[in-house]
Design an enzyme around this catalytic site. Sequence first.
Site, PDB file in Angstrom:
ATOM      1  N   ALA A  10      46.085  48.224   7.367  1.00  0.00           N
ATOM      2  CA  ALA A  10      46.209  47.902   8.782  1.00  0.00           C
ATOM      3  C   ALA A  10      47.392  48.599   9.439  1.00  0.00           C
ATOM      4  O   ALA A  10      47.446  48.690  10.667  1.00  0.00           O
ATOM      5  CB  ALA A  10      46.332  46.390   8.956  1.00  0.00           C
ATOM      6  N   SER A  12      48.966  51.607   7.682  1.00  0.00           N
ATOM      7  CA  SER A  12      49.025  52.993   7.212  1.00  0.00           C
ATOM      8  C   SER A  12      47.796  53.296   6.371  1.00  0.00           C
ATOM      9  O   SER A  12      47.116  52.390   5.878  1.00  0.00           O
ATOM     10  CB  SER A  12      50.298  53.248   6.393  1.00  0.00           C
ATOM     11  N   ARG A  14      46.230  56.164   3.245  1.00  0.00           N
ATOM     12  CA  ARG A  14      46.631  57.109   2.215  1.00  0.00           C
ATOM     13  C   ARG A  14      45.377  57.681   1.556  1.00  0.00           C
ATOM     14  O   ARG A  14      44.330  56.996   1.493  1.00  0.00           O
ATOM     15  CB  ARG A  14      47.526  56.449   1.174  1.00  0.00           C
ATOM     16  N   HIS A 216      36.043  46.525   1.047  1.00  0.00           N
ATOM     17  CA  HIS A 216      37.123  45.687   1.579  1.00  0.00           C
ATOM     18  C   HIS A 216      38.319  45.904   0.661  1.00  0.00           C
ATOM     19  O   HIS A 216      38.220  45.717  -0.550  1.00  0.00           O
ATOM     20  CB  HIS A 216      36.725  44.216   1.598  1.00  0.00           C
ATOM     21  N   ASP A 217      39.448  46.312   1.232  1.00  0.00           N
ATOM     22  CA  ASP A 217      40.582  46.703   0.389  1.00  0.00           C
ATOM     23  C   ASP A 217      41.020  45.583  -0.548  1.00  0.00           C
ATOM     24  O   ASP A 217      41.455  45.838  -1.674  1.00  0.00           O
ATOM     25  CB  ASP A 217      41.755  47.231   1.220  1.00  0.00           C
ATOM     26  N   THR A 218      40.880  44.330  -0.123  1.00  0.00           N
ATOM     27  CA  THR A 218      41.230  43.226  -1.023  1.00  0.00           C
ATOM     28  C   THR A 218      40.291  43.162  -2.216  1.00  0.00           C
ATOM     29  O   THR A 218      40.714  42.873  -3.336  1.00  0.00           O
ATOM     30  CB  THR A 218      41.213  41.885  -0.271  1.00  0.00           C
ATOM     31  N   THR A 239      50.209  43.907   4.667  1.00  0.00           N
ATOM     32  CA  THR A 239      50.328  43.377   6.019  1.00  0.00           C
ATOM     33  C   THR A 239      49.799  41.951   6.069  1.00  0.00           C
ATOM     34  O   THR A 239      50.376  41.071   6.700  1.00  0.00           O
ATOM     35  CB  THR A 239      49.567  44.278   7.007  1.00  0.00           C
ATOM     36  N   ASN A 276      43.548  33.414   3.631  1.00  0.00           N
ATOM     37  CA  ASN A 276      44.364  34.440   4.282  1.00  0.00           C
ATOM     38  C   ASN A 276      45.704  33.835   4.698  1.00  0.00           C
ATOM     39  O   ASN A 276      45.738  32.784   5.336  1.00  0.00           O
ATOM     40  CB  ASN A 276      43.672  34.979   5.531  1.00  0.00           C
ATOM     41  N   GLY A 382      51.588  46.301  -1.840  1.00  0.00           N
ATOM     42  CA  GLY A 382      52.931  46.710  -1.455  1.00  0.00           C
ATOM     43  C   GLY A 382      53.982  45.656  -1.690  1.00  0.00           C
ATOM     44  O   GLY A 382      55.152  45.980  -1.964  1.00  0.00           O
TER      45      GLY A 382
END
Length: 447
Positions: A10, A12, A14, A216-218, A239, A276, A382
């Site tokens: 959300a 950045s 890569r 979905h990145d998660t 984020t 969440n 992160g």
Amino acid sequence: MRFTAVDLGASSGRVMRAEISGGRVDLVEAHRFPNRPVSVAGTLHWDVLGLYSQMLEGLRQAGPVESIGIDSWAVDYGLLDGDGRLIGNPVHYRDARTSGYTERLDADRYEVNGLQFLPFNTLYQLLEERLDRAETLLMIPDLFAYWLTGVRGAELTNASTTGLFDVARRDWARPLIDRLGLPARIFPEISEPGSVVGPVTAELGFDTVVTRVASHDTASAVAAVPARTPDFAYISCGTWSLVGVELDSPVLSEESRAANFTNEAGIDGTIRYLRNVMGLWILQECLRAWGESDLEGLLQAAAHAKPGQMTIDPDDPAFLPPGDMPSRIAAYCERTGQPAPADRPQAVRCILESLALAYQRAISDAARLSGREIDVVHLVGGGARNALLCQLTADATGLPVVAGPVEAAALGNVLVQARARGLAGDLREFVRRSQPLRTYHPGGGLV
């Protein structure tokens, strides 16, 4: 084998190049770029054309690979017309257009979609759209896959975040879609992670294919959790923080709905049962407001700050939009009869202690509602770099916290691609062999 993971967060994005050999996976960052929303005429949009341009640049820098996989945040989408053209820039989930929706609207849908109430879920966004020209809805990773290949479709894990997905049947909830008056034609066929979308179109100059990963990145991050047994909780921390357990079937009870837990599809038939939590967004916005770039120095000072002085609810709606987050924290403390942070280190300590307590509540509720025993917490993403947050989480939960991998979403992305190309073995074992992990024990302390 070499693969490329496009991992869009959300804040950045890569492009990661991966080499898999000898039971290990090695990641190299080919290109990193910011993801900045754009406000136009009072509406907050994603700059999807800018992101696509940066993605292409990263793919060129990554070089020849067996396959490309794309993952991103959830709930947001693009709409295509009958000629396959994008109808306007996708709206950002932090835009205020759905702020009027309330939890009451969701109560009778939970037994179908199993989804935590969030006012920006795709369902509510679509109710604010004019859909007369729309022929296809594509979630953000599916939109980029379409631009690369010309093939339209939907991927399972991201579809499951829309509120329009039947989590038990693992397909679109067609009766719910009809009841809401949404056009059934816009929802494309859903594919499982690991299916091939198609070859990249010749004019782009990449002689490879696009593979649908857990987009979905998660979902990709949870696929890369280096767990040894099923008895773990995870925190995918960026984020946003997604906090929960991995199950074989959804939990659709009224108690689960009241606790605001979500059931989202994972790889291999699993369910990501989670809540969440706002995540590092609050800290990121504080750093932006302060014009502060020395995060490490602030974290060291926060580790020495007096603990337990004030706490916030990270999920308070005041903390959702962009803006002057330090002032909002001070206002929250005043509203709840607490002193405001006296300085920046104390504000950072407040944010991280509040997150750790929110994680503790979510993990405790997940264990109670699912019946799952939990003996370890895996913190990936992160936030695994943030030693103070990891230690505070171990202290709050009373459980060991294994931190890493940092690039969990990219790893999960790559490993699903590799398995589709014949890689055998336990995906999580590849992660354990390849990534540095650090364990934090309750009471271990940092100072």
